[in-house]
Design an enzyme around this catalytic site. Sequence first.
Site, PDB file in Angstrom:
ATOM      1  N   ASP A 126       4.829   3.169   2.994  1.00 35.65           N
ATOM      2  CA  ASP A 126       6.127   2.836   3.583  1.00 35.65           C
ATOM      3  C   ASP A 126       7.174   3.808   3.052  1.00 35.65           C
ATOM      4  O   ASP A 126       6.833   4.820   2.452  1.00 35.65           O
ATOM      5  CB  ASP A 126       6.487   1.361   3.336  1.00 35.65           C
ATOM      6  CG  ASP A 126       6.793   1.062   1.873  1.00 35.65           C
ATOM      7  OD1 ASP A 126       6.843   2.005   1.046  1.00 35.65           O
ATOM      8  OD2 ASP A 126       6.970  -0.133   1.542  1.00 35.65           O
ATOM      9  N   SER A 182       7.972  -1.810  -8.387  1.00 40.69           N
ATOM     10  CA  SER A 182       7.185  -2.118  -7.185  1.00 40.69           C
ATOM     11  C   SER A 182       5.867  -1.349  -7.102  1.00 40.69           C
ATOM     12  O   SER A 182       4.983  -1.739  -6.352  1.00 40.69           O
ATOM     13  CB  SER A 182       8.007  -1.837  -5.928  1.00 40.69           C
ATOM     14  OG  SER A 182       8.453  -0.502  -5.917  1.00 40.69           O
ATOM     15  N   HIS A 232       6.690   3.785  -0.934  1.00 38.92           N
ATOM     16  CA  HIS A 232       5.450   3.555  -1.702  1.00 38.92           C
ATOM     17  C   HIS A 232       4.235   4.287  -1.140  1.00 38.92           C
ATOM     18  O   HIS A 232       4.133   4.487   0.062  1.00 38.92           O
ATOM     19  CB  HIS A 232       5.158   2.051  -1.747  1.00 38.92           C
ATOM     20  CG  HIS A 232       6.310   1.252  -2.254  1.00 38.92           C
ATOM     21  ND1 HIS A 232       7.136   0.537  -1.425  1.00 38.92           N
ATOM     22  CD2 HIS A 232       6.785   1.087  -3.503  1.00 38.92           C
ATOM     23  CE1 HIS A 232       8.087  -0.050  -2.151  1.00 38.92           C
ATOM     24  NE2 HIS A 232       7.894   0.273  -3.417  1.00 38.92           N
TER      25      HIS A 232
END
Length: 355
Positions: A320, A36, A323
């Site tokens: 978040d 991600s 991340h």
Amino acid sequence: MELSSLFLIFSFLALALSSVGESFKNAPAIFVLGDSLADVGNNNNLNVSLTSTANFPPYGIDFPFKTPTGRFSNGYNTIDWLAKHVGYKRSPPSFLSVTKGASMLHGVNFASGGSGILDTTGTAITFTTQIENFRGAIGDLSEKMGEKRANYLISKSLFLISAGSNDMFAYYLASGAQNTTQNEQFVTSLVEKLSERLKVLYEHGARKFGILGLSHLGCIPSLKSRNPTGRCFEDLNGLARIFNTAARARMRRLESMLKGMKYSYGNAYDLMSTALDKPHLFGYKDVNSACCGSGKFNGAISCSLKSNLCSNRSQYLFWDQFHPTQATSKYTAKFFFGGSRKYASPINFKSLARY
Ligand SMILES: *[C@@H]1O[C@H](CO)[C@@H](O)[C@H](O)[C@H]1NC(C)=O
Ligand SMILES: *[C@@H]1O[C@H](CO)[C@@H](O)[C@H](O)[C@H]1NC(C)=O
Ligand SMILES: *[C@@H]1O[C@H](CO)[C@@H](O)[C@H](O)[C@H]1NC(C)=O
């Protein structure tokens, strides 16, 4: 004729013209594999209840036109910033959009949020499948450009790899990293697998590898929110350090074994140490909480329109629960690309791109 295929023809024409009689100053294309931290939308069509996705607001709030693209960021991610340094507008398109007709001229991004080095990690597009997708892309390129030119393009391209964090999380949350012998065995097996995968990419013509090393995994808001003391999980940080040391040693060995292979290992860990010690150097006001999320450190519940959202995203290290913010990604790319050997070794990404 469809507009997209017309565009493709023009793109390849442009490539044909630009490559006549001159060697590329920078990497002619970028191929991206991993998780991600690198994904630019490959998860957008996956089953939401099984996989992490980021194609809804407030993700992308600082992306052009406030577009949520599937990047796990408020704006650009580290791959985008690295691509900008190389001379592109942003990351190459996701494999998903390439299959829908986007141009592969400057490479493809195969990364998928949730994936790991091991195929058993997460429920996303596995590393094995990402490599298979890459093989498919080589086939398409060869068809369009001819095999010889496609091979040349790939040998000069930058391969950016972001993997290992999710394997570490899965292992740590299952075992708690209680047993030192077992920890070392796990890290060794992970590095071994990574090495195997890089060898497969090498066999398919990849030569220049930029590895995004692991950071302070024990300090991300999601984990801190689980720690009654509110501190980082230092044993998980320790695992990340062991991984980085072992992976660096393995990359050195690969370079000596595989003719023409070059690499740069991005030292995300030491960069984050600097940011945690001296947040003001980076303009951070908060290096503990997520900008978007809720619960302790905004890290207990994932980011959505219902979350708390900080007003100045650039003052946060984390976007978040898992991340970094676009600001953090920008610093990371800056130091990997043009930084000293402390932040990217044995050469930086800039030297690698030009190799
Ligand atoms: C997504 O996964 C869930 C859980 O396995 C399943 O119940 C659902 O049918 C899946 N949805 C789609 C569209 O495949
Ligand atoms: C630690 O792990 C090793 C290897 O898995 C195992 O043989 C050993 O019994 C474990 N030690 C303890 C104290 O659990
Ligand atoms: C947001 O934070 C950055 C970094 O600290 C700072 O440079 C900028 O001026 C801030 N912007 C606003 C509108 O306060």
